[in-house]
Design a protein around this motif. Sequence first.
Motif, PDB file in Angstrom:
ATOM      1  N   GLU A   1     -20.232  -6.998 -23.129  1.00 48.80           N
ATOM      2  CA  GLU A   1     -20.995  -5.657 -23.858  1.00 48.80           C
ATOM      3  C   GLU A   1     -21.324  -6.130 -25.455  1.00 48.80           C
ATOM      4  O   GLU A   1     -20.642  -6.780 -26.193  1.00 48.80           O
ATOM      5  CB  GLU A   1     -20.077  -4.616 -23.685  1.00 48.80           C
ATOM      6  N   SER A   2     -22.302  -5.216 -25.900  1.00 48.30           N
ATOM      7  CA  SER A   2     -22.762  -5.449 -27.253  1.00 48.30           C
ATOM      8  C   SER A   2     -22.601  -4.227 -28.014  1.00 48.30           C
ATOM      9  O   SER A   2     -22.853  -4.125 -29.343  1.00 48.30           O
ATOM     10  CB  SER A   2     -24.240  -6.025 -27.397  1.00 48.30           C
ATOM     11  N   ASP A   3     -22.120  -3.237 -27.712  1.00 47.46           N
ATOM     12  CA  ASP A   3     -21.804  -1.851 -28.388  1.00 47.46           C
ATOM     13  C   ASP A   3     -21.027  -2.013 -29.504  1.00 47.46           C
ATOM     14  O   ASP A   3     -19.990  -2.474 -29.455  1.00 47.46           O
ATOM     15  CB  ASP A   3     -21.491  -0.896 -27.434  1.00 47.46           C
TER      16      ASP A   3
ATOM     17  N   GLN B   1     -14.054  -2.098 -17.217  1.00 46.37           N
ATOM     18  CA  GLN B   1     -15.398  -1.683 -16.916  1.00 46.37           C
ATOM     19  C   GLN B   1     -15.813  -0.033 -16.595  1.00 46.37           C
ATOM     20  O   GLN B   1     -16.717   0.601 -17.135  1.00 46.37           O
ATOM     21  CB  GLN B   1     -16.206  -2.351 -15.722  1.00 46.37           C
TER      22      GLN B   1
ATOM     23  N   LEU C   1     -15.200   1.751 -19.685  1.00 45.02           N
ATOM     24  CA  LEU C   1     -16.617   1.726 -20.600  1.00 45.02           C
ATOM     25  C   LEU C   1     -17.666   2.713 -20.088  1.00 45.02           C
ATOM     26  O   LEU C   1     -18.411   3.386 -20.789  1.00 45.02           O
ATOM     27  CB  LEU C   1     -17.181   0.444 -20.655  1.00 45.02           C
TER      28      LEU C   1
ATOM     29  N   VAL D   1     -22.555  -1.708 -19.948  1.00 49.34           N
ATOM     30  CA  VAL D   1     -21.977  -2.753 -19.846  1.00 49.34           C
ATOM     31  C   VAL D   1     -22.945  -4.025 -19.318  1.00 49.34           C
ATOM     32  O   VAL D   1     -24.135  -3.478 -19.056  1.00 49.34           O
ATOM     33  CB  VAL D   1     -20.644  -2.972 -18.750  1.00 49.34           C
ATOM     34  N   GLY D   2     -22.680  -5.274 -19.700  1.00 44.94           N
ATOM     35  CA  GLY D   2     -23.535  -6.239 -19.262  1.00 44.94           C
ATOM     36  C   GLY D   2     -23.173  -6.667 -17.835  1.00 44.94           C
ATOM     37  O   GLY D   2     -23.612  -5.961 -17.061  1.00 44.94           O
TER      38      GLY D   2
END
Length: 349
Positions: free
Chosen positions: A203-205, A184, A187, A194-195
């Motif tokens: 994460e969805s990036d 994390q 990121l 981050v979620g």
Amino acid sequence: MRQWIVPRGGRLGPAVVVGVLVVGTAAACGGGTGEPVVGLITKTDTNPFFVTMKKGAQREAGQQGLELQSFAGKQDGDNEAQVLAIENLSSYGAKGFLITPNDSKAIVPSIDLAHERGMLVIALDTPTDPPDAADATFATDNYQAGKLIGQWAKAKFAKDGRTAKIAMLDLNANQVSVDVKRDQGFLDGFGIPVGDANKIGDESDPRIAGHDVTDGAEDGGRTAMENLLQKDPSINLVYTINEPAAAGAYQALKAAGRDKDTVIVSIDGGCPGVENVKKGVIGATSMQFPLKMASMGIEAIAKFAKDGSKPQATAGKDFIDTGTTLITDDPQAGVEAKDSTWGTQNCWG
């Protein structure tokens, strides 16, 4: 019959087992040397990081007049061996022990029992869950270590005008805190939202090609990199949990003809990893200081044995921060770093 762990480095045949039980029972005032006993329990005894910890603990124990008993799991994640090691140290009458938890939650009941028996418990590198289950934690700020290599990678890709496609090579499926924080932190440093900050992989990036696990080992790094390259051949940036995993990832990239156009970042600061920075295998790595962690931990147990005092956390943190330094031969604007020459002078392993 009760099962006993033999301290690493020694072998006992069946005829010697009774002797171990006698020593363990008679150790309330010390170990085989008559000196107060302290323990070191690492995740494994093969990773150079933990080998270096053992050297630091041995050196400081000798200076403090303590007898060190050391133990290790068979592999990363081996909680049972660490539970049995704590039982052994209890039988030796240990004043306290240092531990790098293989399972931060599952080890807590054993730590609670150690406290009931008057031992000081210090986590090294990996905090317990909850963190206050141990009396103190001496560790790298793993989030900051990840953030440093993320910031460096972000600056490098921006300078080169490249869009990153990122492979995340994590530790294992247990989501232990050191693994989560490094992941994390990277990121965050790279600027990817981050979620859940306490969870890997949500994460969805679209810049993230995927996650895989390595067990922190070279073979695991190679296999994980192969898997992710099959999934997305456009990967050009690889985050790795540690330098052995980075070395394995490089092997897979080289076999695929992708070693020249893919950047690897990592965390550790071991001498082989620093050498790989010098060779250009690793673009940047965050150096940790395991010798310092272990020696400070043993010193804290010695002080506890003398006057009952316990170490205090670094201001603003829930652990004692033993520091981290970015090592790279490709410095980026706005990211403080040392070069591989400095890294060679200060590396471990």
